[in-house]
Structure formats: C-alpha cells, structure tokens
Design a protein around this motif. Structure first.
Motif, PDB file in Angstrom:
ATOM      1  N   GLU A 128       0.835  -1.207   0.000  1.00 39.59           N
ATOM      2  CA  GLU A 128       0.000   0.000   0.000  1.00 39.59           C
ATOM      3  C   GLU A 128       0.869   1.256   0.000  1.00 39.59           C
ATOM      4  N   ALA A 129       1.974   1.221   0.731  1.00 36.21           N
ATOM      5  CA  ALA A 129       2.892   2.367   0.738  1.00 36.21           C
ATOM      6  C   ALA A 129       3.509   2.570  -0.644  1.00 36.21           C
ATOM      7  N   SER A 130       3.816   1.483  -1.327  1.00 36.87           N
ATOM      8  CA  SER A 130       4.446   1.602  -2.645  1.00 36.87           C
ATOM      9  C   SER A 130       3.454   2.028  -3.723  1.00 36.87           C
ATOM     10  N   LEU A 131       2.153   1.841  -3.491  1.00 35.75           N
ATOM     11  CA  LEU A 131       1.159   2.281  -4.471  1.00 35.75           C
ATOM     12  C   LEU A 131       1.079   3.799  -4.540  1.00 35.75           C
ATOM     13  N   GLY A 132       1.490   4.470  -3.472  1.00 34.98           N
ATOM     14  CA  GLY A 132       1.454   5.923  -3.437  1.00 34.98           C
ATOM     15  C   GLY A 132       2.389   6.566  -4.455  1.00 34.98           C
ATOM     16  N   GLY A 133       3.446   5.855  -4.820  1.00 35.01           N
ATOM     17  CA  GLY A 133       4.402   6.384  -5.795  1.00 35.01           C
ATOM     18  C   GLY A 133       3.804   6.428  -7.188  1.00 35.01           C
ATOM     19  N   SER A 134       4.002   7.519  -7.896  1.00 33.93           N
ATOM     20  CA  SER A 134       3.413   7.671  -9.238  1.00 33.93           C
ATOM     21  C   SER A 134       4.333   7.144 -10.335  1.00 33.93           C
ATOM     22  N   SER A 135       5.492   6.614  -9.951  1.00 32.51           N
ATOM     23  CA  SER A 135       6.459   6.170 -10.959  1.00 32.51           C
ATOM     24  C   SER A 135       6.215   4.735 -11.434  1.00 32.51           C
ATOM     25  N   SER A 136       5.155   4.110 -10.960  1.00 29.88           N
ATOM     26  CA  SER A 136       4.884   2.726 -11.335  1.00 29.88           C
ATOM     27  C   SER A 136       4.344   2.641 -12.755  1.00 29.88           C
ATOM     28  N   SER A 137       4.874   1.703 -13.505  1.00 33.64           N
ATOM     29  CA  SER A 137       4.352   1.418 -14.836  1.00 33.64           C
ATOM     30  C   SER A 137       3.060   0.623 -14.678  1.00 33.64           C
ATOM     31  N   PRO A 138       2.249   0.497 -15.731  1.00 34.81           N
ATOM     32  CA  PRO A 138       1.028  -0.315 -15.622  1.00 34.81           C
ATOM     33  C   PRO A 138       1.328  -1.762 -15.202  1.00 34.81           C
ATOM     34  N   LEU A 139       2.448  -2.314 -15.664  1.00 39.39           N
ATOM     35  CA  LEU A 139       2.820  -3.681 -15.287  1.00 39.39           C
ATOM     36  C   LEU A 139       3.131  -3.757 -13.793  1.00 39.39           C
ATOM     37  N   GLN A 140       3.886  -2.781 -13.278  1.00 37.01           N
ATOM     38  CA  GLN A 140       4.200  -2.770 -11.850  1.00 37.01           C
ATOM     39  C   GLN A 140       2.937  -2.559 -11.019  1.00 37.01           C
ATOM     40  N   MET A 141       2.055  -1.686 -11.478  1.00 38.71           N
ATOM     41  CA  MET A 141       0.795  -1.435 -10.783  1.00 38.71           C
ATOM     42  C   MET A 141      -0.039  -2.716 -10.738  1.00 38.71           C
ATOM     43  N   ARG A 142      -0.092  -3.422 -11.842  1.00 36.11           N
ATOM     44  CA  ARG A 142      -0.835  -4.684 -11.917  1.00 36.11           C
ATOM     45  C   ARG A 142      -0.281  -5.680 -10.911  1.00 36.11           C
ATOM     46  N   GLU A 143       1.036  -5.795 -10.849  1.00 34.51           N
ATOM     47  CA  GLU A 143       1.678  -6.731  -9.921  1.00 34.51           C
ATOM     48  C   GLU A 143       1.387  -6.363  -8.474  1.00 34.51           C
ATOM     49  N   LYS A 144       1.481  -5.077  -8.156  1.00 28.47           N
ATOM     50  CA  LYS A 144       1.232  -4.628  -6.779  1.00 28.47           C
ATOM     51  C   LYS A 144      -0.222  -4.862  -6.385  1.00 28.47           C
ATOM     52  N   LEU A 145      -1.141  -4.550  -7.281  1.00 33.83           N
ATOM     53  CA  LEU A 145      -2.566  -4.771  -6.997  1.00 33.83           C
ATOM     54  C   LEU A 145      -2.856  -6.253  -6.787  1.00 33.83           C
ATOM     55  N   TYR A 146      -2.229  -7.089  -7.622  1.00 36.70           N
ATOM     56  CA  TYR A 146      -2.432  -8.531  -7.486  1.00 36.70           C
ATOM     57  C   TYR A 146      -1.908  -9.021  -6.134  1.00 36.70           C
ATOM     58  N   LEU A 147      -0.706  -8.613  -5.778  1.00 39.97           N
ATOM     59  CA  LEU A 147      -0.139  -9.039  -4.499  1.00 39.97           C
ATOM     60  C   LEU A 147      -0.956  -8.517  -3.319  1.00 39.97           C
ATOM     61  N   LEU A 148      -1.465  -7.301  -3.422  1.00 36.81           N
ATOM     62  CA  LEU A 148      -2.347  -6.777  -2.382  1.00 36.81           C
ATOM     63  C   LEU A 148      -3.613  -7.624  -2.284  1.00 36.81           C
ATOM     64  N   ALA A 149      -4.162  -8.010  -3.432  1.00 41.67           N
ATOM     65  CA  ALA A 149      -5.361  -8.857  -3.437  1.00 41.67           C
ATOM     66  C   ALA A 149      -5.070 -10.197  -2.761  1.00 41.67           C
ATOM     67  N   VAL A 150      -3.894 -10.764  -3.020  1.00 36.96           N
ATOM     68  CA  VAL A 150      -3.504 -12.022  -2.355  1.00 36.96           C
ATOM     69  C   VAL A 150      -3.399 -11.798  -0.851  1.00 36.96           C
ATOM     70  N   GLY A 151      -2.780 -10.689  -0.456  1.00 37.62           N
ATOM     71  CA  GLY A 151      -2.633 -10.388   0.966  1.00 37.62           C
ATOM     72  C   GLY A 151      -3.972 -10.266   1.669  1.00 37.62           C
ATOM     73  N   TYR A 152      -4.885  -9.536   1.054  1.00 43.50           N
ATOM     74  CA  TYR A 152      -6.211  -9.382   1.665  1.00 43.50           C
ATOM     75  C   TYR A 152      -6.983 -10.698   1.650  1.00 43.50           C
ATOM     76  N   TYR A 153      -6.789 -11.501   0.622  1.00 49.71           N
ATOM     77  CA  TYR A 153      -7.420 -12.830   0.589  1.00 49.71           C
ATOM     78  C   TYR A 153      -6.906 -13.671   1.751  1.00 49.71           C
ATOM     79  N   ARG A 154      -5.592 -13.697   1.920  1.00 46.32           N
ATOM     80  CA  ARG A 154      -4.978 -14.481   2.999  1.00 46.32           C
ATOM     81  C   ARG A 154      -5.414 -13.989   4.385  1.00 46.32           C
ATOM     82  N   SER A 155      -5.681 -12.685   4.502  1.00 40.15           N
ATOM     83  CA  SER A 155      -6.088 -12.151   5.803  1.00 40.15           C
ATOM     84  C   SER A 155      -7.599 -12.234   6.013  1.00 40.15           C
TER      85      SER A 155
END
Length: 168
Positions: free
Chosen positions: A77-104
């Motif tokens: 979530e802290a890394s999503l605040g950065g605007s330097s993410s490419s669409p691929l990096q954003m996709r990866e971060k969102l996916y990993l966040l979704a996994v994290g919330y699923y696991r929790s």
C-alpha cells in the motif's frame, strides 16, 4: 473405487479448509528476501532495490504468518502511493495486495483489488484464477453461514417443541 472415495474426501476437506491454489511461502524465504533488501539498500540501483522489495512483498503476502501478511500489505500500500509505477508494476502490486487481503480474510477488499488489476490486464490468467478463488470462498462462507443459521433455528424450534411437550 478407493481413488474415487479418496477424491471425495479430499474435495470435502478442500471445501472446509479452503483448498486454494495460491502458493505458501516459508519463513526461510522471507528471511532471504529481507537480507536481499538490506544488501540492496547499501548502494544498489533504485531498480534493484525495487525488485528486491517486490520479491519481499511477494514472500510476505504468501507467508503462513498473519503478521508477515500484514507487513506485506502495508509495504504494498505504501508503494502504491508512488506515481512512478508502470502499468505492469501497478498490476503486480494490486495482485499481491489482493492475495494479501485474501490471505487475511478480507474477501471483498481482495475482490475489489483483483478487479482493478483486471482493468489493467483483462486476460491475465493469474488474476482471473484469484478472482474465481475469491468468489468461491465468498460463496462457501455464505453456504456455511446459512447452515449455521439453519441449525440454530432447528435447535430453537426443537427446544420450544420439547418445552411444549413437557408442559402437556
């Protein structure tokens, strides 16, 4: 015949334990990733630091330890605040966040994030698979909830019927 019975019991076990296909990560891997990040912060390029942090985030959200999962969610979530993410990096971060919330256990938040991920990459099989897993988990939890409620009503009606029968 034994194989069919084994598969039947395995499917029942998967129903109650949430037998998803999302991999788990051992604490040794988390520790290795933490060492990588520490070494990368000693003067490596920003790109290498970013890669190490993403690997650590992956390991944390796939960990069996709830505190690791929460750490991974916070990092992502802290890394999503950065605007330097490419669409691929954003996709990866969102996916990993979704996994994290699923696991929790926060399935609605997980589904929301995986939907955002699919807006970026609609045909991404990994995200589609996670979405299916989330929806199955939500449905299963609903079925279990209905079963518990029906059991409670049955016990209550049985108790009332027994009390009435005793009165007569």
């Amino acid at each position: 015949m034994d194989v069919k019975i084994g598969k039947f019991f395995e499917s029942i076990g998967d129903f109650f334990t949430g037998g998803d296909q999302i991999p788990w990560c051992d604490s040794d891997i988390v520790a290795d990733c933490e060492r990588e990040v520490a070494e990368a912060e000693k003067g490596s390029s920003d790109e290498l630091k970013s890669e190490c942090i993403m690997r650590l985030s992956w390991a944390l959200v796939h960990s069996r330890r709830p505190e690791d999962i929460q750490r991974g969610i916070a990092m992502l979530e802290a890394s999503l605040g950065g605007s330097s993410s490419s669409p691929l990096q954003m996709r990866e971060k969102l996916y990993l966040l979704a996994v994290g919330y699923y696991r929790s256990g926060d399935f609605p938040r997980s589904r929301q994030l995986v939907d955002r991920c699919l807006e970026i990459a609609p045909d991404w099989r990994q995200a589609l698979s996670l979405k299916k897993t989330i929806e199955e988990k939500i449905t299963k939890d609903g079925v279990i909830g209905i079963g518990i409620a029906a059991t409670a009503v049955g016990v209550l009606v049985g108790g009332i019927a027994a009390a009435l029968a005793r009165k007569n």
